[in-house]
Design a protein around this motif. Structure first.
Motif, PDB file in Angstrom:
ATOM      1  N   ALA A 172       4.442  -4.550  10.840  1.00 59.04           N
ATOM      2  CA  ALA A 172       4.130  -5.981  10.926  1.00 59.04           C
ATOM      3  C   ALA A 172       2.611  -6.181  10.889  1.00 59.04           C
ATOM      4  O   ALA A 172       2.089  -6.870  10.017  1.00 59.04           O
ATOM      5  N   ASP A 173       1.918  -5.536  11.826  1.00 61.49           N
ATOM      6  CA  ASP A 173       0.488  -5.763  11.976  1.00 61.49           C
ATOM      7  C   ASP A 173      -0.294  -5.337  10.733  1.00 61.49           C
ATOM      8  O   ASP A 173      -1.237  -6.002  10.334  1.00 61.49           O
ATOM      9  N   PHE A 174       0.078  -4.221  10.163  1.00 63.02           N
ATOM     10  CA  PHE A 174      -0.589  -3.727   8.958  1.00 63.02           C
ATOM     11  C   PHE A 174       0.274  -3.981   7.724  1.00 63.02           C
ATOM     12  O   PHE A 174       0.198  -3.247   6.739  1.00 63.02           O
ATOM     13  N   GLY A 175       1.087  -5.011   7.811  1.00 56.13           N
ATOM     14  CA  GLY A 175       1.994  -5.342   6.702  1.00 56.13           C
ATOM     15  C   GLY A 175       1.265  -5.525   5.377  1.00 56.13           C
ATOM     16  O   GLY A 175       1.764  -5.132   4.326  1.00 56.13           O
ATOM     17  N   HIS A 176       0.080  -6.107   5.457  1.00 48.79           N
ATOM     18  CA  HIS A 176      -0.686  -6.322   4.225  1.00 48.79           C
ATOM     19  C   HIS A 176      -1.076  -4.998   3.581  1.00 48.79           C
ATOM     20  O   HIS A 176      -1.015  -4.836   2.359  1.00 48.79           O
ATOM     21  N   GLN A 177      -1.450  -4.039   4.413  1.00 49.74           N
ATOM     22  CA  GLN A 177      -1.832  -2.723   3.917  1.00 49.74           C
ATOM     23  C   GLN A 177      -0.611  -2.006   3.348  1.00 49.74           C
ATOM     24  O   GLN A 177      -0.670  -1.415   2.266  1.00 49.74           O
ATOM     25  N   VAL A 178       0.502  -2.073   4.074  1.00 47.29           N
ATOM     26  CA  VAL A 178       1.743  -1.449   3.609  1.00 47.29           C
ATOM     27  C   VAL A 178       2.153  -2.045   2.266  1.00 47.29           C
ATOM     28  O   VAL A 178       2.542  -1.335   1.337  1.00 47.29           O
ATOM     29  N   GLU A 179       2.024  -3.360   2.167  1.00 41.23           N
ATOM     30  CA  GLU A 179       2.383  -4.056   0.932  1.00 41.23           C
ATOM     31  C   GLU A 179       1.482  -3.623  -0.229  1.00 41.23           C
ATOM     32  O   GLU A 179       1.964  -3.356  -1.331  1.00 41.23           O
ATOM     33  N   THR A 180       0.182  -3.551   0.056  1.00 43.80           N
ATOM     34  CA  THR A 180      -0.762  -3.119  -0.982  1.00 43.80           C
ATOM     35  C   THR A 180      -0.419  -1.720  -1.482  1.00 43.80           C
ATOM     36  O   THR A 180      -0.432  -1.458  -2.686  1.00 43.80           O
ATOM     37  N   LEU A 181      -0.083  -0.827  -0.549  1.00 41.75           N
ATOM     38  CA  LEU A 181       0.244   0.549  -0.918  1.00 41.75           C
ATOM     39  C   LEU A 181       1.643   0.659  -1.510  1.00 41.75           C
ATOM     40  O   LEU A 181       2.047   1.712  -1.977  1.00 41.75           O
ATOM     41  N   ASN A 182       2.386  -0.446  -1.464  1.00 39.90           N
ATOM     42  CA  ASN A 182       3.726  -0.473  -2.063  1.00 39.90           C
ATOM     43  C   ASN A 182       3.682  -1.171  -3.426  1.00 39.90           C
ATOM     44  O   ASN A 182       4.668  -1.758  -3.873  1.00 39.90           O
ATOM     45  N   GLY A 183       2.520  -1.114  -4.041  1.00 41.59           N
ATOM     46  CA  GLY A 183       2.367  -1.730  -5.357  1.00 41.59           C
ATOM     47  C   GLY A 183       2.189  -3.233  -5.303  1.00 41.59           C
ATOM     48  O   GLY A 183       2.443  -3.931  -6.277  1.00 41.59           O
ATOM     49  N   GLY A 184       1.762  -3.727  -4.134  1.00 46.85           N
ATOM     50  CA  GLY A 184       1.517  -5.165  -4.003  1.00 46.85           C
ATOM     51  C   GLY A 184       2.751  -5.980  -3.685  1.00 46.85           C
ATOM     52  O   GLY A 184       2.677  -7.197  -3.570  1.00 46.85           O
ATOM     53  N   LYS A 185       3.887  -5.298  -3.514  1.00 43.30           N
ATOM     54  CA  LYS A 185       5.119  -6.023  -3.207  1.00 43.30           C
ATOM     55  C   LYS A 185       5.605  -5.716  -1.795  1.00 43.30           C
ATOM     56  O   LYS A 185       5.484  -4.583  -1.336  1.00 43.30           O
ATOM     57  N   PRO A 186       6.163  -6.699  -1.115  1.00 43.18           N
ATOM     58  CA  PRO A 186       6.732  -6.445   0.217  1.00 43.18           C
ATOM     59  C   PRO A 186       7.869  -5.435   0.114  1.00 43.18           C
ATOM     60  O   PRO A 186       8.498  -5.305  -0.944  1.00 43.18           O
ATOM     61  N   LEU A 187       8.118  -4.741   1.201  1.00 41.97           N
ATOM     62  CA  LEU A 187       9.237  -3.797   1.219  1.00 41.97           C
ATOM     63  C   LEU A 187      10.541  -4.560   1.008  1.00 41.97           C
ATOM     64  O   LEU A 187      10.757  -5.611   1.596  1.00 41.97           O
ATOM     65  N   ASN A 188      11.407  -4.045   0.167  1.00 45.28           N
ATOM     66  CA  ASN A 188      12.732  -4.653   0.005  1.00 45.28           C
ATOM     67  C   ASN A 188      13.710  -4.042   1.010  1.00 45.28           C
ATOM     68  O   ASN A 188      13.325  -3.191   1.813  1.00 45.28           O
ATOM     69  N   ASN A 189      14.953  -4.486   0.954  1.00 50.84           N
ATOM     70  CA  ASN A 189      15.935  -4.004   1.933  1.00 50.84           C
ATOM     71  C   ASN A 189      16.028  -2.485   1.975  1.00 50.84           C
ATOM     72  O   ASN A 189      16.012  -1.873   3.044  1.00 50.84           O
ATOM     73  N   THR A 190      16.126  -1.889   0.801  1.00 51.65           N
ATOM     74  CA  THR A 190      16.235  -0.431   0.729  1.00 51.65           C
ATOM     75  C   THR A 190      15.033   0.245   1.363  1.00 51.65           C
ATOM     76  O   THR A 190      15.172   1.213   2.124  1.00 51.65           O
ATOM     77  N   GLU A 191      13.846  -0.281   1.054  1.00 45.51           N
ATOM     78  CA  GLU A 191      12.629   0.345   1.567  1.00 45.51           C
ATOM     79  C   GLU A 191      12.501   0.182   3.082  1.00 45.51           C
ATOM     80  O   GLU A 191      11.982   1.075   3.766  1.00 45.51           O
ATOM     81  N   TRP A 192      12.974  -0.934   3.607  1.00 40.05           N
ATOM     82  CA  TRP A 192      12.975  -1.101   5.067  1.00 40.05           C
ATOM     83  C   TRP A 192      13.915  -0.084   5.705  1.00 40.05           C
ATOM     84  O   TRP A 192      13.591   0.509   6.747  1.00 40.05           O
ATOM     85  N   GLU A 193      15.062   0.126   5.108  1.00 37.80           N
ATOM     86  CA  GLU A 193      16.007   1.119   5.630  1.00 37.80           C
ATOM     87  C   GLU A 193      15.399   2.513   5.586  1.00 37.80           C
ATOM     88  O   GLU A 193      15.533   3.303   6.524  1.00 37.80           O
ATOM     89  N   GLU A 194      14.708   2.781   4.482  1.00 37.73           N
ATOM     90  CA  GLU A 194      14.034   4.072   4.309  1.00 37.73           C
ATOM     91  C   GLU A 194      13.018   4.281   5.426  1.00 37.73           C
ATOM     92  O   GLU A 194      12.926   5.366   6.007  1.00 37.73           O
ATOM     93  N   ALA A 195      12.248   3.223   5.708  1.00 35.74           N
ATOM     94  CA  ALA A 195      11.236   3.300   6.765  1.00 35.74           C
ATOM     95  C   ALA A 195      11.906   3.603   8.108  1.00 35.74           C
ATOM     96  O   ALA A 195      11.495   4.515   8.831  1.00 35.74           O
TER      97      ALA A 195
END
Lengths: 211, 211
Positions: A172-195
């Motif tokens: 949550a707090d570093f969501g912007h960084q996570v998103e940037t490192l995810n190709g600029g897109k928010p994590l989708n359902n699958t990626e949240w499950e993976e996390a």
DNA sequence: AAAGTTCTTGACCGATTGGTCAGGTTGCTT
DNA sequence: AAGCAACCTGACCAATCGGTCAAGAACTTT
């Protein structure tokens, strides 16, 4: 005139307007920080004049405190997943799931909380010193019991809790960084499950718990 | 007149004054956030008039960027511990040590960085998109190689990195919370070692690495 | 010692801040 | 329909904000 009726009627409208303002405030405080947030911007986001915001919340600090109150309650409630569990696999697994859901559903609130603590908790230090200390002590004892029963490795309960908080809130707090490192897109359902799965796998195996 | 001499002479004094101001700015930005920090307060902490701060740094944003630049360099340098390692035990262990040392020695800088990212990285988004993406990609490949060589479990390198960042930086960014839960006292040497050991034990065992 | 730089800073500026308030509107109770 | 409490808001205020500037102090180079 019944004393109870007026406040009840009034409360409905007041509650609704307060909810709208609180939602706007949460977003603005999260994105700009306490110092960077302005009552004018909060009013704009809430779609009403600044004076109206001041009608429901007299000062900026009072409004801020209400926002922090909200997220702290949610934060504490995640402990329900922790309690009543039969062992570390169930308890810690459910706690990670719950905290990750909070990070996903209340990212603004999480950031406000993080900001508050980072700046020395000037507003809610009483919460930290009373509620959080108590909460942590209780949970640490639960973990210690699991250790004593041989259900997990003898690690420091305190540092394990810090790891759980830090890792789950990072999304949550570093969501912007996570998103940037995810190709600029928010994590989708699958990626949240993976996390979630990655965190649970590493932590549970790391403390010697059988899945 | 030698062209090199004047700048050198001037640079010495300028460099020293900039250092003092940057140190004060780092502290103020960390404690109040970008929006909450004022040039007047930074000047007070640096022990000089506000106009003098503006002489060395024309705008608040320029001063802030310099502060963020500094901590980002330190952050990247921690990767040295990561590189050149023979395997995950050495590499990740050393990385955790390095990041924990940063959290202990540069807590202000860490908070400024966290604040910046939390608020959507308005100033340093170019860094994130270029330097950090590249850095992360390289490190993820190193981890993937270790996995391919059977030196550790097949976990997601990306989420492992997030866990390492989150956990180590927690001790700086949430230092106030950690301190409160530590009876109101900062962690002493022994407790810092305990924290490092706990993290290393859980993570390394969690990813299937033999100590 | 003269000339030229860099450094220093009190005074000041327009813009914005959190907060107030008087006067009006709305909606329920009697 | 009269009365009353809750709600609403444009206009306003003192304080503070980031930033500027002119005039002098300090220091180097000639």
């Amino acid at each position: 005139m019944n004393v109870e009726q007026i406040p009840l009627r009034a409360k409905t409208k007041r509650a609704e307007n307060e909810r709208i303002i609180l939602k706007a405030a949460e977003k603005v405080f999260a994105e700009a920080g306490y110092g960077g947030a302005t009552m004018q911007l909060i009013a704009d986001v809430a779609g009403r004049p600044k004076a109206n915001v001041h009608y429901y919340f007299q000062t900026k600090e009072q409004l801020y405190r209400r926002v922090v109150d909200q997220i702290f309650e949610i934060w504490l409630q995640a402990a329900d997943a922790f309690d009543g569990a039969k062992g570390p696999s169930e308890g810690i697994g459910a706690y990670i799931d719950a905290k990750m859901e909070i990070s996903r559903n209340y990212p603004h609130g999480s950031k406000v909380w993080a900001s508050e603590v980072m700046h020395g908790a000037p507003i809610i230090q009483d919460y930290l010193e009373i509620k959080l200390v108590e909460w942590t002590k209780d949970r640490a004892e639960v973990i210690q019991n699991w250790i004593d029963q041989g259900l997990m490795d003898p690690i420091s309960p305190r540092h394990l809790l810090y790891m759980l908080w830090a890792t789950t809130q990072h999304y949550a707090d570093f969501g912007h960084q996570v998103e940037t490192l995810n190709g600029g897109k928010p994590l989708n359902n699958t990626e949240w499950e993976e996390a979630k799965q990655s965190i649970k796998m590493i932590v549970l195996k790391g403390i010697g718990v059988q899945p």
